[in-house]
Design a protein around this motif. Structure first.
Motif, mmCIF file in Angstrom:
data_model
loop_
_atom_site.group_PDB
_atom_site.id
_atom_site.type_symbol
_atom_site.label_atom_id
_atom_site.label_comp_id
_atom_site.label_asym_id
_atom_site.label_seq_id
_atom_site.Cartn_x
_atom_site.Cartn_y
_atom_site.Cartn_z
ATOM 1 N N VAL A 1 0.499 -1.241 -0.413
ATOM 2 C CA VAL A 1 0.435 0.096 -0.155
ATOM 3 C C VAL A 1 0.793 1.605 -0.272
ATOM 4 C CG1 VAL A 1 -1.721 1.376 1.225
ATOM 5 C CG2 VAL A 1 -2.060 -1.494 0.787
ATOM 6 N N ARG A 2 1.514 1.215 1.257
ATOM 7 C CA ARG A 2 2.536 2.492 1.191
ATOM 8 C C ARG A 2 3.695 2.629 -0.790
ATOM 9 N NH1 ARG A 2 8.282 3.465 1.816
ATOM 10 N NH2 ARG A 2 8.954 1.742 1.702
ATOM 11 N N ARG A 3 4.067 1.532 -1.545
ATOM 12 C CA ARG A 3 4.969 1.951 -2.513
ATOM 13 C C ARG A 3 3.493 2.333 -3.300
ATOM 14 N NH1 ARG A 3 7.283 -1.342 -0.125
ATOM 15 N NH2 ARG A 3 9.867 -1.545 -0.076
ATOM 16 N N PHE A 4 1.786 1.661 -3.369
ATOM 17 C CA PHE A 4 0.996 2.359 -4.628
ATOM 18 C C PHE A 4 0.438 3.339 -4.414
ATOM 19 C CE2 PHE A 4 -3.326 2.856 -5.471
ATOM 20 C CZ PHE A 4 -3.807 2.134 -6.597
ATOM 21 N N LEU A 5 -0.139 4.175 -2.501
ATOM 22 C CA LEU A 5 0.149 5.748 -2.814
ATOM 23 C C LEU A 5 1.128 6.131 -3.414
ATOM 24 C CD1 LEU A 5 -1.274 4.977 1.176
ATOM 25 C CD2 LEU A 5 -2.633 5.913 -1.208
ATOM 26 N N MET A 6 2.633 5.919 -3.272
ATOM 27 C CA MET A 6 3.619 7.031 -3.487
ATOM 28 C C MET A 6 3.662 6.430 -5.521
ATOM 29 S SD MET A 6 6.735 6.459 -1.602
ATOM 30 C CE MET A 6 7.598 4.715 -2.626
ATOM 31 N N ASN B 1 11.942 0.010 2.112
ATOM 32 C CA ASN B 1 12.107 -0.306 1.160
ATOM 33 C C ASN B 1 13.386 -1.551 0.872
ATOM 34 O OD1 ASN B 1 12.571 1.683 -1.298
ATOM 35 N ND2 ASN B 1 14.799 1.956 -0.954
ATOM 36 N N ASP B 2 12.817 -2.708 0.865
ATOM 37 C CA ASP B 2 13.520 -3.716 0.883
ATOM 38 C C ASP B 2 13.544 -3.777 -0.794
ATOM 39 O OD1 ASP B 2 14.581 -6.523 1.470
ATOM 40 O OD2 ASP B 2 12.249 -7.006 0.914
ATOM 41 N N PRO B 3 14.674 -4.954 -0.919
ATOM 42 C CA PRO B 3 14.580 -4.594 -2.532
ATOM 43 C C PRO B 3 13.861 -5.832 -3.714
ATOM 44 C CG PRO B 3 17.025 -4.519 -1.535
ATOM 45 C CD PRO B 3 15.931 -4.370 -0.345
ATOM 46 N N GLY B 4 14.034 -6.786 -2.635
ATOM 47 C CA GLY B 4 12.473 -7.844 -2.533
ATOM 48 C C GLY B 4 11.139 -7.399 -2.657
ATOM 49 N N MET B 5 11.209 -6.666 -1.896
ATOM 50 C CA MET B 5 9.345 -5.840 -2.095
ATOM 51 C C MET B 5 8.969 -5.288 -3.174
ATOM 52 S SD MET B 5 6.984 -6.716 0.520
ATOM 53 C CE MET B 5 5.494 -5.815 -0.935
#
Length: 828
Positions: A217-222, A386-390
Motif C-alpha cells: 500500500v505504501r508503494r501504491f500511494l507513492m 525499502n526492501d529491494p525484494g519487496m
C-alpha cells in the motif's frame, strides 16, 4: 469466589480497542481485548500510538458498535471528548465510547466525561465490584445492538467513497443479506461496468501478510498520487466462542490516508480462510470505483486456493520455515498462485528455501527451461524499509495486473537490481553478545578470585619469611630456604599487573591523603581538593581507601571495586567529580521556548553552574509539527516545552553560553532525539558565530546580509517573543532565522563549528530501547532508530564530540521494561 457468567450477545458485536497515542506504560488494553474476544465479540485491535482521529476513522470504516480505549497518561479529558466530537461530526454518534485509566482518571473527571456523552469510564472501584468479566459484560450489554440495518440511501453516497455508507453496506451483507437482497442486486449492476482489479493475498498464519500488504500500500500511494485502494482483510473466528481478533490494522502504518479504505471481516465459520460475504464486500468496493482492491485471507493452512475465485491476480506468501522440501509438494497454492513471496527472507536458510521453492514451482508448471531469475518467486523482507525484494515484488504484481486486466494502473515505480538482504544492526556472528558478556564477567570474576587467593598465600609466605629472617639461626635456615623457594615458585603465577597493584598500594593510599589530587583528562591537568571541611572544621576525605594490609584483600578490592577512575570503574570513569559545579538540576518545560527560557533563567539566577534539564511536550516527543492540527497528541506546550525548529532551540537556550565549561544541558526525548540534538548543536554553533561576529566588529555587515536574505524571501524575520528575562544577555538571538554559514566565510564557520561541538556539554536521554522493549511505542522502527543512534555516535567519534552524550539510557527505565542485569549491563 464464584466466576462471573459471560454475557451472551444477541447480535454480532464489533469493538475497536486501542491505547491513546502518547501512552507508554499501559498493558491493560491487551488484557481487556482478550476478555472481549473470549466473550464472543469481534475485536479490531489497533494497539498503542493511536490518535483520536485514527481511532474514530477505524471505528467508522469497520462499522463498530463501540470503541474501548485505555488512557493512562493524563490526557483523557481532551482525548475522550475529542473522540466524541469527531464521531458526532462524522455522522456516527451511535458508536459508543468506553474507557478506563486505573487511578489516573479521577471520580470528578469520570462524571464530567459521562455528562459530556462518553458511555462509560470504568474506575478501580468498578473493577473491585464488577471484576474484569463484569466490566466486559457491561460493555457488551450496552453495545449489543444490530449493525447493517435500516439501509436507506447509502447507494447514493457510494460513488463518493463515503466510508460510513460503504461500511454500513458491508455490514448489511454480513448480517442482513436476505433482507436487503434488492440493494445488493443493484450494487451488482453498478459494478458491472467497473474495471477494478482484485489482488488476492493468502498464506499461512505468521507469514507476514499484513506487513507485506502495508508495504504494498505504501508503494501504491507513492506510485499513483490520484488513485484509491481498498483492503478487505479476513481473520478466523473462534469456533468455541465465536469471537475473533481482527488485528491486521496493528501492522498497517500506511492506511491512515483518505485514499485508503480498510475493512476487517471475521470468517464466522470454521476451517475456511474467507468469509462467505467476501464477494458482496468486493462488489460494494467495485461499485464505489476504487482503483484496486486487496483481499487478504486469514491463512489457515496449506490449501488456500479459495482466494483465486475472487481475485484477478493471486499472491501466496510463505516463509523459509516450511519444513522439509517434501512439504512443498503439499501446497496447492504453488500450483494456482500467480506470484509467490518467500517472506522473512532474513531467516536462516532463506536462500536455500528460495531455491527449493523455485524448483518446486518449475516442477508444478513444467517450466524446466525457464531461468530461475524469470520465475515469479521473490524473496522479501517486508519488515525492512525499502526492501529491494519487496520493490521487485510490487512492480511484478502491478505489471501482472496490467497484463491480466483492463485497468489503467501503469506503474512507474523504479527498482534496482539489488537482492533482498537483511542489513543487521548486530552482525549474526555477534548474536551471542549478551552471553559473551556474561561469560566474560564470570571468567574475570574467577580469575580475580584465583589471583586474590594466590596473593593472600604469597602475603602469608612473605610474613613468615620476614619473621624467620628476624629470628634467623641454624635451625631456621632450612625452613627459610623452603619458604623462599615456594614463594618464588608461586610468585611466577601472579599476574605482573596485579603485582604492581600490590606494590603501589601504599603510594596510592598516600596520594589520596594529600590535600590536592592531580590527574590528566585529554592532556589537561586537573587538580582537585581531596577533602571537604565540615561545619565543625573537620577535614572529611572525599575518598577513603580501605585499611587493608593483606595482599589478597588489597588485590580483591582493587580488581572488583577500586577507586573512581580506575578499572573496573564501579565508582565512575573520573578520579573525582568536577569542582565548582552544584549538582542541582534546573528542570523546566512548559509552553513555548520563550516561556521555558524565562524559567531556566529564573531557577539558575546567581548560580555559578547552569545545569539545564529540559522536558518536551507530547507534540515534540512524537515528532509532530504543531503548525498543523495536532489531534490529541497532548496540548502544545503542555507538560513540556514545544520545540519544532532550530529557532525554537536558539530561543530556548538564549542567554546561556552552551560552550561554557559550567553549562550543561540534559534533554529527555525518545524518537526525535537525533533531531533535537541537531537543533541543540546548531544553536551552540551559531552562538559561537555570534561571539566571533561581536569580537571582530562585524555586526553591521552581518545585519545587512540577514536583512537582504529576508527581503529576498519576503517574509518577516523571527524574533524572541516578549522581554528578555533577568540574566539573559541575548546570546544566541542575533542569528535567528539564519545560520552562521550564511553570514560568515565557510572556512571561518567550519573552524567555529569544530571548536563549538567539541566543547558543548550535555546529554540526550533517548529511552528508545526501553520504549521498544516495554511497549513497542517508538515512532520509528527499532531498526531505523538504532541505526540513527549509531550514526550519531559515529559522527561524534569522527568529530571529537566528547563532552556530549548522544545516548543516555535510564537504568530505571530499562529495569522497568523488564531487562535483567546482564541486559542492563550490555545497554550501558
Amino acid at each position: 469466589m464464584q466466576a462471573t457468567e459471560v454475557y451472551k450477545a444477541k447480535n454480532k458485536i464489533r469493538i475497536v480497542t486501542a491505547a491513546s497515542l502518547f501512552d507508554g506504560h499501559d498493558a491493560a488494553i491487551n488484557i481487556m481485548r482478550r476478555i472481549i474476544q473470549a466473550s464472543g465479540a469481534e475485536v479490531i485491535h489497533l494497539g498503542h500510538d493511536r490518535s483520536a482521529e485514527e481511532v474514530v476513522n477505524c471505528a467508522i470504516e469497520e462499522d463498530a458498535q463501540a470503541i474501548a480505549l485505555t488512557s493512562y497518561q493524563g490526557g483523557h479529558n481532551e482525548y475522550f471528548k475529542y473522540m466524541h466530537d469527531l464521531l458526532k461530526e462524522k455522522g456516527c454518534p451511535h458508536i459508543k465510547i468506553f474507557g478506563g485509566g486505573g487511578g489516573v482518571i479521577l471520580p470528578e473527571e469520570i462524571k464530567e466525561l459521562h455528562d459530556y456523552g462518553i458511555t462509560r469510564i470504568y474506575s478501580p472501584d468498578d473493577g473491585r465490584s464488577l471484576g474484569l468479566q463484569g466490566m466486559i459484560n457491561d460493555l457488551l450489554t450496552q453495545s449489543d445492538f444490530p449493525s447493517g440495518i435500516n439501509l436507506n440511501g447509502e447507494l447514493n453516497h457510494i460513488k463518493t467513497k463515503d466510508p460510513k455508507a460503504i461500511a454500513k453496506l458491508i455490514s448489511g451483507a454480513e448480517n442482513n443479506y436476505e433482507q436487503y437482497k434488492t440493494v445488493f442486486d443493484e450494487i451488482k449492476k453498478l459494478k458491472q461496468h467497473v474495471v477494478t482489479p482484485v489482488l488476492g493475498i493468502t498464506g499461512t498464519g505468521g507469514a507476514g501478510k499484513s506487513s507485506l500488504v502495508d508495504e504494498f500500500v505504501r508503494r501504491f500511494l507513492m506510485d499513483f498520487e490520484d488513485k484509491n485502494i481498498a483492503i478487505v482483510s479476513v481473520d478466523p473466528s473462534k469456533r468455541k466462542t465465536g469471537g475473533a481478533l481482527l488485528g491486521d490494522r496493528i501492522r498497517m502504518n500506511s492506511i491512515n490516508s483518505d485514499r485508503v479504505y480498510m475493512r476487517s471481516l471475521a470468517t464466522r465459520q470454521s476451517n475456511l480462510a474467507l468469509s462467505k460475504h467476501v464477494q458482496e464486500a468486493i462488489d460494494i468496493l467495485k461499485a464505489a470505483d476504487y482503483d484496486l482492491i486487496i483481499l487478504e485471507t486469514s491463512g489457515i493452512g496449506q490449501s488456500d486456493t479459495e482466494i483465486t475465485e475472487f481475485s484477478d491476480v493471486s499472491l501466496y506468501v510463505m516463509t523459509p520455515e516450511y519444513g522439509a522440501a517434501t512439504q512443498l509438494e503439499k501446497i496447492d497454492m504453488l500450483d494456482f498462485a500467480d506470484i509467490i513471496a518467500v517472506n522473512k527472507n532474513d531467516k536462516k536458510g532463506a536462500q536455500d528455501a528460495l531455491r527449493d521453492v523455485k524448483k518446486q514451482y518449475k516442477r508444478n508448471h513444467q517450466l524446466w527451461e525457464v531461468e530461475d531469475e524469470k520465475l515469479p518467486v521473490f524473496g522479501t523482507i517486508a519488515s525492512q524499509f525499502n526492501d529491494p525484494g519487496m520493490n521487485r515484488l510490487y512492480v511484478e504484481i502491478m505489471n501482472l495486473i496490467g497484463a491480466k486486466t483492463e485497468s489503467e494502473l501503469k506503474s512507474s515505480f523504479e527498482i534496482s537490481d539489488e537482492m533482498s538482504e537483511k542489513i543487521f544492526i548486530i552482525p549474526p556472528k555477534r548474536v551471542r553478545y549478551l552471553a559473551e558478556i556474561s561469560e566474560s564477567n564470570r571468567k574475570y570474576d574467577k580469575w580475580a578470585r584465583e589471583q586474590s587467593a594466590l596473593a593472600q598465600k604469597l602475603y602469608s609466605l612473605k610474613e613468615s619469611i620476614d619473621v624467620l629472617k628476624a629470628h634467623a639461626n641454624d635451625d631456621t635456615t632450612g625452613a627459610l630456604t623452603t619458604l623462599e623457594n615456594l614463594y618464588n615458585e608461586m610468585e611466577q603465577n601472579l599476574d605482573g599487573a596485579n603485582k604492581k597493584i600490590i606494590e603501589g598500594w601504599n603510594e596510592k593510599v598516600e596520594k589520596y591523603k594529600k590535600e590536592v589530587f592531580s590527574f590528566h583528562v585529554r592532556k589537561k591537568e586537573i587538580k582537585i581538593q581531596t577533602h571537604t571541611e565540615s561545619l565543625s572544621h573537620s577535614q572529611i576525605p572525599k575518598i577513603t581507601l580501605p585499611s587493608y594490609k593483606a595482599w589478597g584483600d588489597i588485590l580483591n578490592w582493587s580488581l572488583q571495586e577500586n577507586v573512581p577512575g580506575e578499572f573496573p570503574f564501579t565508582a565512575g570513569v573520573y578520579p573525582f567529580k568536577r569542582q565548582g559545579e552544584d549538582p542541582t538540576r534546573m528542570f523546566a518545560g512548559e509552553g513555548g521556548p520563550e516561556r521555558t527560557n524565562r524559567r531556566f533563567h529564573y531557577v539558575s539566577l546567581g548560580l555559578p553552574a547552569k545545569r539545564l534539564s529540559t522536558a518536551f511536550d507530547s507534540v515534540t516527543l512524537y515528532g509532530r509539527d504543531p503548525e498543523y492540527r495536532p489531534d490529541i497528541y497532548g496540548k502544545i506546550g503542555n507538560a513540556g516545552v514545544s520545540i519544532c525548529c532550530l529557532d525554537d532551540a536558539k530561543k530556548l537556550y538564549s542567554g546561556f553560553d552552551l560552550c561554557n565549561v559550567k553549562t550543561s544541558v540534559s534533554m529527555t526525548i525518545n524518537g526525535p532525539a537525533a533531531m533535537l540534538t541537531a537543533f541543540f548543536m546548531n544553536a551552540a554553533i551559531d552562538q559561537q558565530c555570534e561571539v566571533y561576529i561581536k569580537e571582530n566588529g562585524l555586526e553591521k555587515e552581518v545585519e545587512t546580509k540577514i536583512e537582504y536574505i529576508y527581503s529576498d524571501k519576503g517574509v518577516t524575520r523571527p524574533t524572541y517573543q516578549g522581554e528578555l528575562p533577568e540574566g539573559n544577555d541575548g546570546l544566541g538571538l542575533m542569528l535567528l532565522g539564519v545560520t552562521g554559514d550564511q553570514v560568515l566565510p565557510l572556512d571561518v564557520y567550519n573552524d567555529i563549528k569544530a571548536k563549538a561541538i567539541s566543547q558543548v556539554r550535555g546529554t540526550v536521554q533517548a529511552d528508545i530501547l526501553k520504549e521498544d522493549q516495554a511497549q513497542n511505542t517508538c515512532i520509528f522502527s527499532t531498526e531505523f532508530a538504532l541505526r540513527l543512534m549509531g550514526d550519531m555516535q559515529q559522527y561524534f567519534i569522527e568529530n571529537s564530540i566528547r563532552n556530549f552524550y548522544s545516548v543516555s539510557i535510564s537504568g530505571y527505565h530499562i529495569a522497568e521494561a523488564g531487562a535483567n542485569p546482564i541486559t542492563q549491563l550490555a545497554l550501558r
